[in-house]
Write a protein that holds these residues in place. Structure first.
Motif, PDB file in Angstrom:
ATOM      1  N   ASP A   1     -20.727  -1.636  -7.808  1.00 44.18           N
ATOM      2  CA  ASP A   1     -21.222  -0.858  -8.954  1.00 44.18           C
ATOM      3  C   ASP A   1     -20.350   0.378  -9.157  1.00 44.18           C
ATOM      4  O   ASP A   1     -20.028   0.750 -10.288  1.00 44.18           O
ATOM      5  CB  ASP A   1     -22.675  -0.414  -8.716  1.00 44.18           C
ATOM      6  CG  ASP A   1     -23.652  -1.574  -8.861  1.00 44.18           C
ATOM      7  OD1 ASP A   1     -23.251  -2.619  -9.390  1.00 44.18           O
ATOM      8  OD2 ASP A   1     -24.807  -1.429  -8.429  1.00 44.18           O
ATOM      9  N   ALA A   2     -19.971   1.010  -8.031  1.00 42.59           N
ATOM     10  CA  ALA A   2     -19.144   2.217  -8.130  1.00 42.59           C
ATOM     11  C   ALA A   2     -17.798   1.901  -8.783  1.00 42.59           C
ATOM     12  O   ALA A   2     -17.307   2.678  -9.609  1.00 42.59           O
ATOM     13  CB  ALA A   2     -18.927   2.822  -6.743  1.00 42.59           C
ATOM     14  N   LEU A   3     -17.242   0.760  -8.443  1.00 41.72           N
ATOM     15  CA  LEU A   3     -15.975   0.352  -9.086  1.00 41.72           C
ATOM     16  C   LEU A   3     -16.149   0.292 -10.600  1.00 41.72           C
ATOM     17  O   LEU A   3     -15.301   0.758 -11.358  1.00 41.72           O
ATOM     18  CB  LEU A   3     -15.571  -1.038  -8.590  1.00 41.72           C
ATOM     19  CG  LEU A   3     -14.677  -1.157  -7.371  1.00 41.72           C
ATOM     20  CD1 LEU A   3     -14.440  -2.623  -7.059  1.00 41.72           C
ATOM     21  CD2 LEU A   3     -13.344  -0.447  -7.599  1.00 41.72           C
ATOM     22  N   GLU A   4     -17.263  -0.315 -11.010  1.00 37.92           N
ATOM     23  CA  GLU A   4     -17.512  -0.447 -12.459  1.00 37.92           C
ATOM     24  C   GLU A   4     -17.648   0.908 -13.117  1.00 37.92           C
ATOM     25  O   GLU A   4     -17.107   1.133 -14.198  1.00 37.92           O
ATOM     26  CB  GLU A   4     -18.773  -1.275 -12.699  1.00 37.92           C
ATOM     27  CG  GLU A   4     -18.607  -2.739 -12.380  1.00 37.92           C
ATOM     28  CD  GLU A   4     -19.682  -3.594 -13.013  1.00 37.92           C
ATOM     29  OE1 GLU A   4     -19.784  -3.614 -14.248  1.00 37.92           O
ATOM     30  OE2 GLU A   4     -20.432  -4.237 -12.249  1.00 37.92           O
ATOM     31  N   THR A   5     -18.367   1.824 -12.446  1.00 34.61           N
ATOM     32  CA  THR A   5     -18.559   3.143 -13.072  1.00 34.61           C
ATOM     33  C   THR A   5     -17.242   3.905 -13.176  1.00 34.61           C
ATOM     34  O   THR A   5     -17.120   4.826 -13.974  1.00 34.61           O
ATOM     35  CB  THR A   5     -19.567   4.016 -12.282  1.00 34.61           C
ATOM     36  OG1 THR A   5     -19.027   4.305 -10.988  1.00 34.61           O
ATOM     37  CG2 THR A   5     -20.910   3.336 -12.145  1.00 34.61           C
ATOM     38  N   LEU A   6     -16.262   3.528 -12.340  1.00 32.31           N
ATOM     39  CA  LEU A   6     -14.951   4.201 -12.392  1.00 32.31           C
ATOM     40  C   LEU A   6     -13.993   3.457 -13.327  1.00 32.31           C
ATOM     41  O   LEU A   6     -12.777   3.647 -13.259  1.00 32.31           O
ATOM     42  CB  LEU A   6     -14.374   4.304 -10.987  1.00 32.31           C
ATOM     43  CG  LEU A   6     -15.166   5.222 -10.039  1.00 32.31           C
ATOM     44  CD1 LEU A   6     -14.717   5.033  -8.599  1.00 32.31           C
ATOM     45  CD2 LEU A   6     -15.024   6.682 -10.452  1.00 32.31           C
TER      46      LEU A   6
ATOM     47  N   TYR B   1     -13.200   0.272 -13.465  1.00 34.55           N
ATOM     48  CA  TYR B   1     -12.442  -0.861 -12.911  1.00 34.55           C
ATOM     49  C   TYR B   1     -13.248  -2.135 -13.152  1.00 34.55           C
ATOM     50  O   TYR B   1     -14.469  -2.130 -12.966  1.00 34.55           O
ATOM     51  CB  TYR B   1     -12.250  -0.718 -11.401  1.00 34.55           C
ATOM     52  CG  TYR B   1     -11.200   0.293 -10.996  1.00 34.55           C
ATOM     53  CD1 TYR B   1      -9.920  -0.115 -10.657  1.00 34.55           C
ATOM     54  CD2 TYR B   1     -11.504   1.649 -10.953  1.00 34.55           C
ATOM     55  CE1 TYR B   1      -8.955   0.807 -10.282  1.00 34.55           C
ATOM     56  CE2 TYR B   1     -10.547   2.574 -10.577  1.00 34.55           C
ATOM     57  CZ  TYR B   1      -9.272   2.149 -10.246  1.00 34.55           C
ATOM     58  OH  TYR B   1      -8.318   3.074  -9.877  1.00 34.55           O
TER      59      TYR B   1
END
Lengths: 249, 260
Positions: free
Chosen positions: B133-138, B140
């Protein structure tokens, strides 16, 4: 208006988490969302950044329907929104410096020197020094949380979504985070939605406070309005007195 | 309340629904990964790392398996080919079996455990700790960042690992023949050459590419769809290894039926 949730429904299997939740957050304000554990606050927050899709209802950010955004639209949205995860969600195979730099690598024309300087600046804003080369496993829970916040603010987002940013932190660090939150709002006009159980913190940083209860908005109002609320559910929560809830529906 | 007589039918129905759902999710993931190919800036920097992790780091186990397979093949061939069968057929049997079957399949199975299990556990942990999820929020695309480099590295490195394993297995069989079976090197090589068909190597490479796709794709799928905490990661890892193993054996039969 900047962020708007309209009649949002969300269920996981048979369990309905959001049952027609609506909320509007104005540009430049900080709104805290309170509510009992498991009431769907994090689920609500994930709809705003497109990590979850509403079963029914809609979510708008800057007038754009998040549910209708495609890949590039979502990428564009996420460049403007920082997300602070409840348990930091740091990439454990990367150093803290690399974690904070992740979002910066997605900004065109930013060279390594600028990225490094920005990483150090963001880490120092959350009171973390000399941790660039450390791995998340080598840091305490509170330090990880602050590193997660540094990562979220690194790209200079217009909106910040905080999922319990101060839970589990010592009182001094809570104040540091709160001050940073206020500074981001006052100096940079950042719009914030903060999920919190910490009422002292909510009173310090919020322009308005909303309460989510059983999948719906129970109440939304200014800090004073919440402090003086006659709603027994709100009072039970903010005063930590479960006896006030007896007989309430 | 369900009638007890209907319970078996319900169980079958649930299993079919779960299978259909898994196939749908797999198709969705595959389509997303293909779309993610255009994000070269995200996946290209990770290709070499994954090629090392999936290929180079798998060599010890692959060569270990191949070496003992070659030794056993030579010994069993010598034991089986008695009477009027010329001794050089030991070389034929070791070569043909290593190239056509045991080299690709045993390497595939070993890598299903080492590579598929590792991918499922890594992505599963990232899923349950919200790192995906963190990747998506950044901003990516997690498919471009996590899945594409792993699958691409699997496609590129499985044939290399299999080719080296085959070569190692044949050499092990050759050394065994000379050391333990009183065969000359020339005899073994004669047997090796006599029925050699270059298509056999092509066949082995086609199989190994498909095994690479299966192992990395299935590992990514189960890792990506992990739910629950540590228990969920364990479940995803086990499923990835079991399903990869089964699909490798099914594909092995498929390629034999189609290409031989």
């Amino acid at each position: 208006m900047s962020i708007e949730l309209l009649d949002v429904h969300k269920a996981f299997g048979d369990k309905e988490i959001l049952k027609g939740f609506s909320l509007t957050v104005e540009d430049g304000e900080t709104l805290s969302v309170i509510g009992y554990s498991g009431s769907g606050k994090s689920v609500m927050l994930k709809h705003i950044i497109g990590l979850m899709q509403a079963d029914r209802g809609s979510v708008h950010v800057d007038g754009k329907d998040v549910g209708a955004l495609g890949g590039s639209g979502l990428t564009e949205l996420r460049r403007n929104v920082g997300y602070v995860f409840q348990f930091a969600a740091l990439f454990d195979s990367m150093t803290i410096g690399e974690n904070v730099a992740m979002g910066l690598h997605r900004i065109p024309d930013m060279d390594e020197e600028e990225i490094e300087a920005r990483v150090r600046e963001c880490l120092s804003l959350v009171d973390l020094h000399d941790v660039c080369d450390r791995y998340p496993a080598e840091m305490s829970g509170g330090m990880k949380k602050r590193a997660g916040l540094a990562r979220a603010i690194a790209t200079g987002p217009k909106y910040l979504l905080y999922d319990e940013p101060t839970t589990g932190l010592d009182p001094v660090t809570v104040k540091v985070i709160d001050r940073l939150n206020i500074r981001l709002k006052e100096e940079l006009g950042v719009t914030g939605i903060v999920i919190t159980h910490d009422m002292d913190s909510a009173y310090r940083i919020s322009d308005r406070i909303a309460m989510l209860y059983e999948g719906k908005m129970r109440v939304v109002g200014t800090v004073e309005e919440i402090r003086n609320s006659e709603d027994p559910l709100v009072r039970a929560f903010v005063e930590g007195r479960p006896e006030l809830m007896e007989g309430v529906s | 309340m369900t009638h007890p007589a209907l319970e078996p039918i319900q169980s079958v129905g649930r299993a079919v629904l779960a299978l259909v759902r898994a196939v749908g999710q797999g198709g969705y993931l595959a389509a997303g990964a293909v779309r993610a190919l255009r994000n070269t800036d995200i996946w290209a920097p990770h290709i070499l790392t994954q090629m090392y992790q999936i290929g180079v780091a798998s060599l010890p186990i692959a060569l270990f398996v191949a070496m003992f397979t070659g030794i056993v093949l030579a010994l069993q061939a010598s034991y089986t080919l008695t009477g009027g069968v010329p001794a050089y057929f030991v070389g034929t049997l070791v070569g043909k079996t290593m190239i056509l079957e045991l080299g690709p399949v045993l390497t595939g199975l070993a890598l299903a455990g080492r590579v598929g299990g590792s991918i499922a556990a890594e992505l599963g942990t990232m899923r349950v700790t919200e790192q995906i999820d963190a990747l998506e929020t950044l901003a990516y695309d997690p498919l471009a960042y996590l899945v594409v480099p792993r699958v691409a590295a699997g496609l590129l490195m499985f044939p290399v690992v299999v080719a080296l394993a085959i070569a190692f297995g044949v050499v092990a069989g050759w050394v065994t023949s000379m050391g333990l079976l009183d065969m000359g090197s020339a005899q073994f090589v004669k047997g090796l050459k006599i029925f050699f068909d270059p298509f056999d190597v092509t066949f082995a490479m086609i199989k190994s590419v498909s095994f690479g796709l299966i192992v990395t794709g299935v590992g990514s799928f189960f890792g990506f769809h992990t739910v629950g905490g540590a228990e969920g990661v364990g479940r995803a890892t086990t499923r990835a290894v079991v399903v990869s193993t089964m699909l490798i054996l099914v594909l092995d039969a498929f390629w034999a039926a189609v290409l031989l």
